[in-house]
Design an enzyme around this catalytic site. Structure first.
Site, mmCIF file in Angstrom:
data_model
loop_
_atom_site.group_PDB
_atom_site.id
_atom_site.type_symbol
_atom_site.label_atom_id
_atom_site.label_comp_id
_atom_site.label_asym_id
_atom_site.label_seq_id
_atom_site.Cartn_x
_atom_site.Cartn_y
_atom_site.Cartn_z
ATOM 1 N N CYS A 113 0.794 -1.280 0.227
ATOM 2 C CA CYS A 113 0.470 0.333 0.111
ATOM 3 C C CYS A 113 1.021 0.977 0.157
ATOM 4 C CB CYS A 113 -0.716 0.149 0.812
ATOM 5 S SG CYS A 113 -1.523 -1.348 1.786
ATOM 6 N N HIS A 249 -3.558 6.432 2.085
ATOM 7 C CA HIS A 249 -3.710 4.996 1.661
ATOM 8 C C HIS A 249 -5.362 5.254 2.105
ATOM 9 C CE1 HIS A 249 -4.400 0.963 0.999
ATOM 10 N NE2 HIS A 249 -4.551 0.774 2.060
ATOM 11 N N ASN A 279 -10.022 -1.833 -0.058
ATOM 12 C CA ASN A 279 -8.668 -1.354 0.065
ATOM 13 C C ASN A 279 -8.575 -1.773 -1.528
ATOM 14 O OD1 ASN A 279 -6.282 -1.261 0.447
ATOM 15 N ND2 ASN A 279 -6.027 -2.162 2.369
HETATM 16 N N1 ACO Z 1 -19.000 -9.318 10.458
HETATM 17 C C1 ACO Z 1 -19.357 -8.913 11.565
HETATM 18 N N2 ACO Z 1 -18.182 -9.036 12.621
HETATM 19 C C2 ACO Z 1 -16.706 -8.759 12.372
HETATM 20 C C3 ACO Z 1 -16.356 -9.028 11.231
HETATM 21 C C4 ACO Z 1 -16.898 -9.081 10.268
HETATM 22 N N3 ACO Z 1 -16.577 -9.367 9.005
HETATM 23 N N4 ACO Z 1 -14.830 -9.329 11.316
HETATM 24 C C5 ACO Z 1 -14.562 -8.825 12.865
HETATM 25 N N5 ACO Z 1 -15.675 -8.871 12.818
HETATM 26 C C6 ACO Z 1 -16.125 -8.967 14.689
HETATM 27 C C7 ACO Z 1 -14.817 -10.136 15.670
HETATM 28 O O1 ACO Z 1 -15.929 -11.045 15.978
HETATM 29 C C8 ACO Z 1 -14.982 -8.882 17.117
HETATM 30 O O2 ACO Z 1 -15.414 -9.837 17.784
HETATM 31 P P1 ACO Z 1 -15.539 -9.253 19.390
HETATM 32 O O3 ACO Z 1 -16.036 -8.027 19.487
HETATM 33 O O4 ACO Z 1 -17.609 -10.310 19.800
HETATM 34 O O5 ACO Z 1 -14.888 -10.214 19.900
HETATM 35 C C9 ACO Z 1 -15.824 -7.146 16.739
HETATM 36 O O6 ACO Z 1 -16.073 -7.785 15.103
HETATM 37 C C10 ACO Z 1 -14.569 -6.334 16.553
HETATM 38 O O7 ACO Z 1 -12.996 -7.148 16.135
HETATM 39 P P2 ACO Z 1 -12.064 -5.897 15.554
HETATM 40 O O8 ACO Z 1 -11.112 -7.332 15.108
HETATM 41 O O9 ACO Z 1 -11.682 -5.099 17.154
HETATM 42 O O10 ACO Z 1 -12.578 -5.481 14.412
HETATM 43 P P3 ACO Z 1 -12.376 -3.543 14.106
HETATM 44 O O11 ACO Z 1 -12.851 -3.191 14.349
HETATM 45 O O12 ACO Z 1 -10.654 -3.917 14.052
HETATM 46 O O13 ACO Z 1 -12.117 -3.379 12.820
HETATM 47 C C11 ACO Z 1 -10.639 -4.256 11.001
HETATM 48 C C12 ACO Z 1 -11.513 -4.696 12.021
HETATM 49 C C13 ACO Z 1 -11.919 -4.026 10.218
HETATM 50 C C14 ACO Z 1 -10.081 -5.824 9.894
HETATM 51 C C15 ACO Z 1 -9.766 -3.270 11.283
HETATM 52 O O14 ACO Z 1 -8.761 -3.674 12.142
HETATM 53 C C16 ACO Z 1 -8.810 -2.452 9.787
HETATM 54 O O15 ACO Z 1 -9.012 -1.672 9.059
HETATM 55 N N6 ACO Z 1 -7.528 -2.580 10.237
HETATM 56 C C17 ACO Z 1 -6.357 -2.364 9.368
HETATM 57 C C18 ACO Z 1 -6.705 -3.383 8.058
HETATM 58 C C19 ACO Z 1 -5.086 -2.988 6.974
HETATM 59 O O16 ACO Z 1 -5.176 -1.587 6.960
HETATM 60 N N7 ACO Z 1 -4.779 -3.622 5.731
HETATM 61 C C20 ACO Z 1 -3.954 -3.116 5.411
HETATM 62 C C21 ACO Z 1 -3.840 -4.446 4.918
HETATM 63 S S1 ACO Z 1 -3.456 -3.393 2.787
HETATM 64 C C22 ACO Z 1 -1.854 -4.284 2.111
HETATM 65 O O17 ACO Z 1 -0.972 -4.054 2.345
HETATM 66 C C23 ACO Z 1 -2.610 -5.689 1.054
#
Ligand code: ACO
Length: 322
Positions: A113, A249, A279
């Protein structure tokens, strides 16, 4: 030292738009959760006969259809991608061949990214050194090919697309000072599996998919980018309130909001591509910039801070004058 500036921009996404309802049918999730936790409403997935090099070429064709620029004297093509059609030949060579750019060198950069921003930094350097005068920088991905559609924490995030900019030697200083950096110890938190079975002795999954520790990447992105924004502004002799647009990004709308909260930068002055495209890694910054330009928000002379961050973990940024 020769100055450089961006003189044209183009984009491309595949035809197939995928809404959040699609994910309600394949994983345990809801449209409401995806929108509230990520901001994403739609992303595009390439069909079986659409490859990253096709998106690169289409973005360049879009660029030439919108701007009075010729590409035949381009002397370097830099493509950022983590999803090349094949590891060899490079995507830059595919573009050189498909667009018949007879005088162009060609190289891919591999910084996920952050890759598009690294490409801009490299293009500026080549032009400043006087070895090149006209460089195409393209960020392009087909992330749907490396998405784990059984992983509910990541599969709804990723989309496919490409953005291309033309950077030319110029009287005007259109690409300012840069920041680049890496935190390689975070490689374990965001990686493409299937190449080695361990990172620093820690066993990892072996199917070829994106694996991420979303919370750790989120935290790193907010902390590091909030630290780098004022550093980058200062390197350009500016304060943050002299920046007209911030284009980070687009990994998650909440990451952008959190960076704005940390730094006091107004969220209304950010450009994003996450809502409509998901993304798209290397493509996310040019897609966001493109939407800003096409919507008329970005005006000639505006100062725009680009800041890419992601897999590596790595980051790069600069301030451009449009
Ligand atoms: N639908 C519904 N609920 C979900 C989902 C989903 N798809 N995924 C996770 N949950 C639940 C979890 O089980 C958790 O439940 P719990 O509280 O009962 O345990 C709750 O939602 C919160 O989970 P978190 O992991 O804390 O969710 P968060 O708010 O952190 O969001 C996310 C997750 C969207 C992945 C976020 O952490 C994020 O965007 N991180 C950065 C990702 C990123 O930038 N990646 C770069 C990759 S790009 C590259 O280099 C190719």
């Amino acid at each position: 030292m020769t100055n450089a500036r961006i003189t044209a921009i183009g984009m491309s996404v595949p035809e197939n738009a995928v809404d959040n309802k699609y994910f309600e049918n394949i994983i345990d999730t809801t449209d409401e959760w995806i929108v509230s936790r990520t901001g994403i409403r739609t992303r595009y997935h390439a069909g079986p006969d659409v490859f990253t090099s096709d998106l690169c070429v289409n973005a360049c064709r879009d660029l030439t259809s919108r701007y009075q620029v010729a590409l035949d004297d381009v002397d370097m093509i830099i493509v950022s991608t983590v999803t090349p059609d094949q590891p060899m030949p490079s995507m830059a060579c595919r573009v050189q061949y498909k667009l018949d750019l007879k005088f162009a060198g060609a190289i891919d950069v591999y910084a996920a990214c952050a890759g598009f921003s690294y490409g801009i930094v490299m293009a500026k350097g080549l032009i400043a050194a006087g070895t090149h005068r006209k460089v195409l920088v393209i960020g392009a991905e087909t992330l749907s090919r490396i998405t784990d559609f059984t992983d509910r924490t990541s599969c709804m995030l990723f989309g496919d697309g490409a953005g291309a900019v033309l950077i030319e030697a110029s009287e005007e200083n259109g690409i300012g000072a840069c920041v680049t950096g890496a935190n390689g110890e975070g490689g374990i938190d965001l990686y493409l599996s299937g190449f080695a079975d361990q990172i620093d002795g820690q066993p990892i999954t072996t199917s070829r998919k994106i694996v991420q520790n979303g919370r750790k990447v989120f935290k790193w992105a907010v902390t590091k980018m909030s630290e780098q924004m004022p550093v980058l502004a200062e390197k350009n002799g500016l304060s943050l309130d002299q920046i007209d647009w911030f284009v980070p990004h687009s990994a998650n709308l909440r990451i952008i909001e959190a960076i704005c909260n940390e730094t006091g930068f107004p969220f209304e002055k950010t450009l994003e591509s996450i809502v409509n495209f998901g993304n798209t890694s290397s493509a996310s910054i040019p897609l966001a910039l493109y939407s800003g330009v096409q919507s008329g928000k970005v005006k000639r002379g505006d100062r725009i801070m680009l800041l890419g961050f992601g897999g590596g973990l790595a980051y790069a940024g600069t301030v451009i004058t449009w």
